[in-house]
Write a protein that holds these residues in place. Sequence first.
Motif, PDB file in Angstrom:
ATOM      1  N   LEU A 174      73.159  65.292  95.524  1.00  0.00           N
ATOM      2  CA  LEU A 174      74.083  65.585  94.432  1.00  0.00           C
ATOM      3  C   LEU A 174      73.529  65.257  93.053  1.00  0.00           C
ATOM      4  O   LEU A 174      74.225  65.414  92.058  1.00  0.00           O
ATOM      5  CB  LEU A 174      75.391  64.818  94.648  1.00  0.00           C
ATOM      6  N   GLU A 175      72.274  64.824  92.994  1.00  0.00           N
ATOM      7  CA  GLU A 175      71.636  64.572  91.698  1.00  0.00           C
ATOM      8  C   GLU A 175      70.132  64.638  91.887  1.00  0.00           C
ATOM      9  O   GLU A 175      69.607  64.306  92.947  1.00  0.00           O
ATOM     10  CB  GLU A 175      72.045  63.216  91.120  1.00  0.00           C
ATOM     11  N   ALA A 176      69.459  65.096  90.848  1.00  0.00           N
ATOM     12  CA  ALA A 176      68.002  65.209  90.925  1.00  0.00           C
ATOM     13  C   ALA A 176      67.429  65.204  89.515  1.00  0.00           C
ATOM     14  O   ALA A 176      68.119  65.479  88.526  1.00  0.00           O
ATOM     15  CB  ALA A 176      67.583  66.493  91.648  1.00  0.00           C
ATOM     16  N   SER A 177      66.149  64.882  89.446  1.00  0.00           N
ATOM     17  CA  SER A 177      65.407  64.991  88.189  1.00  0.00           C
ATOM     18  C   SER A 177      64.157  65.796  88.443  1.00  0.00           C
ATOM     19  O   SER A 177      63.654  65.857  89.576  1.00  0.00           O
ATOM     20  CB  SER A 177      65.033  63.602  87.657  1.00  0.00           C
ATOM     21  N   GLY A 178      63.654  66.428  87.402  1.00  0.00           N
ATOM     22  CA  GLY A 178      62.446  67.213  87.569  1.00  0.00           C
ATOM     23  C   GLY A 178      62.163  68.067  86.353  1.00  0.00           C
ATOM     24  O   GLY A 178      62.696  67.836  85.256  1.00  0.00           O
ATOM     25  N   THR A 179      61.323  69.069  86.570  1.00  0.00           N
ATOM     26  CA  THR A 179      60.866  69.946  85.491  1.00  0.00           C
ATOM     27  C   THR A 179      61.423  71.343  85.701  1.00  0.00           C
ATOM     28  O   THR A 179      61.339  71.894  86.809  1.00  0.00           O
ATOM     29  CB  THR A 179      59.335  70.003  85.460  1.00  0.00           C
ATOM     30  N   ALA A 200      69.914  66.259  86.563  1.00  0.00           N
ATOM     31  CA  ALA A 200      71.031  67.169  86.751  1.00  0.00           C
ATOM     32  C   ALA A 200      72.015  66.662  87.788  1.00  0.00           C
ATOM     33  O   ALA A 200      71.631  66.120  88.830  1.00  0.00           O
ATOM     34  CB  ALA A 200      70.508  68.543  87.176  1.00  0.00           C
ATOM     35  N   LEU A 201      73.298  66.854  87.501  1.00  0.00           N
ATOM     36  CA  LEU A 201      74.348  66.692  88.493  1.00  0.00           C
ATOM     37  C   LEU A 201      74.437  68.000  89.280  1.00  0.00           C
ATOM     38  O   LEU A 201      74.466  69.085  88.704  1.00  0.00           O
ATOM     39  CB  LEU A 201      75.681  66.408  87.804  1.00  0.00           C
ATOM     40  N   LEU A 202      74.468  67.895  90.608  1.00  0.00           N
ATOM     41  CA  LEU A 202      74.402  69.062  91.473  1.00  0.00           C
ATOM     42  C   LEU A 202      75.627  69.135  92.377  1.00  0.00           C
ATOM     43  O   LEU A 202      76.244  68.122  92.692  1.00  0.00           O
ATOM     44  CB  LEU A 202      73.150  69.007  92.357  1.00  0.00           C
ATOM     45  N   SER A 203      75.926  70.347  92.831  1.00  0.00           N
ATOM     46  CA  SER A 203      76.934  70.504  93.881  1.00  0.00           C
ATOM     47  C   SER A 203      76.318  70.297  95.250  1.00  0.00           C
ATOM     48  O   SER A 203      77.011  70.147  96.254  1.00  0.00           O
ATOM     49  CB  SER A 203      77.569  71.891  93.801  1.00  0.00           C
ATOM     50  N   GLY A 204      74.999  70.256  95.328  1.00  0.00           N
ATOM     51  CA  GLY A 204      74.234  70.073  96.548  1.00  0.00           C
ATOM     52  C   GLY A 204      72.824  70.576  96.313  1.00  0.00           C
ATOM     53  O   GLY A 204      72.528  71.184  95.279  1.00  0.00           O
ATOM     54  N   GLY A 205      71.927  70.304  97.284  1.00  0.00           N
ATOM     55  CA  GLY A 205      70.592  70.882  97.207  1.00  0.00           C
ATOM     56  C   GLY A 205      69.509  70.019  96.626  1.00  0.00           C
ATOM     57  O   GLY A 205      68.363  70.466  96.490  1.00  0.00           O
ATOM     58  N   VAL A 253      70.189  58.602  87.371  1.00  0.00           N
ATOM     59  CA  VAL A 253      71.122  58.581  86.249  1.00  0.00           C
ATOM     60  C   VAL A 253      72.368  59.449  86.438  1.00  0.00           C
ATOM     61  O   VAL A 253      73.488  58.980  86.189  1.00  0.00           O
ATOM     62  CB  VAL A 253      70.406  58.973  84.936  1.00  0.00           C
ATOM     63  N   PRO A 254      72.266  60.729  86.841  1.00  0.00           N
ATOM     64  CA  PRO A 254      73.418  61.629  86.687  1.00  0.00           C
ATOM     65  C   PRO A 254      74.707  61.169  87.364  1.00  0.00           C
ATOM     66  O   PRO A 254      75.758  61.099  86.703  1.00  0.00           O
ATOM     67  CB  PRO A 254      72.915  62.953  87.284  1.00  0.00           C
ATOM     68  N   GLU A 255      74.681  60.878  88.662  1.00  0.00           N
ATOM     69  CA  GLU A 255      75.907  60.469  89.342  1.00  0.00           C
ATOM     70  C   GLU A 255      76.505  59.226  88.691  1.00  0.00           C
ATOM     71  O   GLU A 255      77.715  59.142  88.482  1.00  0.00           O
ATOM     72  CB  GLU A 255      75.631  60.207  90.822  1.00  0.00           C
TER      73      GLU A 255
END
Length: 334
Positions: free
Chosen positions: A69-74, A93-98, A126-128
């Motif tokens: 539900l959260e990830a960082s990257g380019t 980013a806050l995500l709905s999944g993936g 950070v996001p969540e």
Amino acid sequence: MNLPPETMNAVIARESGGPDVLECVQRALPDVHTGEVLIRVAAAGVNRPDLMQRSGAPLPPGVTDVLGLEASGTVVAVGDGVSDIAPGDRVMALLSGGGYAHYCVATAAHCLPVPADLALEDAAGVPEAAFTVWHNLFELGRLREGETVLIHGAASGVGTFAIQCAHAAGAKVIATAGGAQKIAVLEKLGVWRAIDRHEADFVEVIAECTQGRGVDVVLDSVGGPYVARNLAAMAPGGRHVSLSFMQGPKIELDLQLLMRKSLSLTSSTLRPKSSEEKARLAAAIREQLLPWLAAGKVRPLIHARLPMGQAAEAHRILEANENIGKVLLTFDAP
């Protein structure tokens, strides 16, 4: 920038069950639609809703079975209508999944820029926490400078982030956790009172250290019997915010106490919120909370960084409540 491949590695739960049901599979890269960005993932945060999904909790309609539900990257590609993010940008980013994958798609309005001096991997923590803390502690809890907040489960990723945000806002923090190691970390973070739940009654400690006044805000992740005790420890006009209910969702309330103290109870959960509401929160976080990150006043506390092949171990750490701060999964360049 090199074009992304057509397939990627991702982590799913092959069936409902314990951490051992997690496995790495190969998937096609997700399509990028209007208003979205494609991110080459550096790291993904591991959160309790991931554990619930793995255990069989139903997914919202249309959400990928890839966890995270959260990830960082380019950013490697942007969809139509995206003008404020470009390929090459570092985002969290806050995500709905993936998120447990080498690549993920995020709604552009749910992305935050990564401060220059924050490691890209660590930004996945950070996001969540940022969305949860901003909405619950400051919007629902209305924490203000000079007030006192009680944070339960304070050694968690959200808890340690909330402590730092409360300090940045000029509030005092009373925090609970279990065990000497966690208490030592809370003290290092500068909390006013760190209470070991195994050794002391937080209601008694709060009555003593506030001269009987109580706390202005409670950020509670325990639920169950804790809620009545929280209310007893609150000051007149206090705000109680429930994040989760690790000791059960059902409670008994003394309405006379609520009325006599003019207390309020509220709660929220992040995943079901609409895309528009998450975009609103992201905009508020960019304005209000990101400056604290950029200034170094707030940082995600990282407990462990594990490669994606150790997703099961990451889930075990959270289920055992061993973590002090965030647990991250890292992704080498595919």
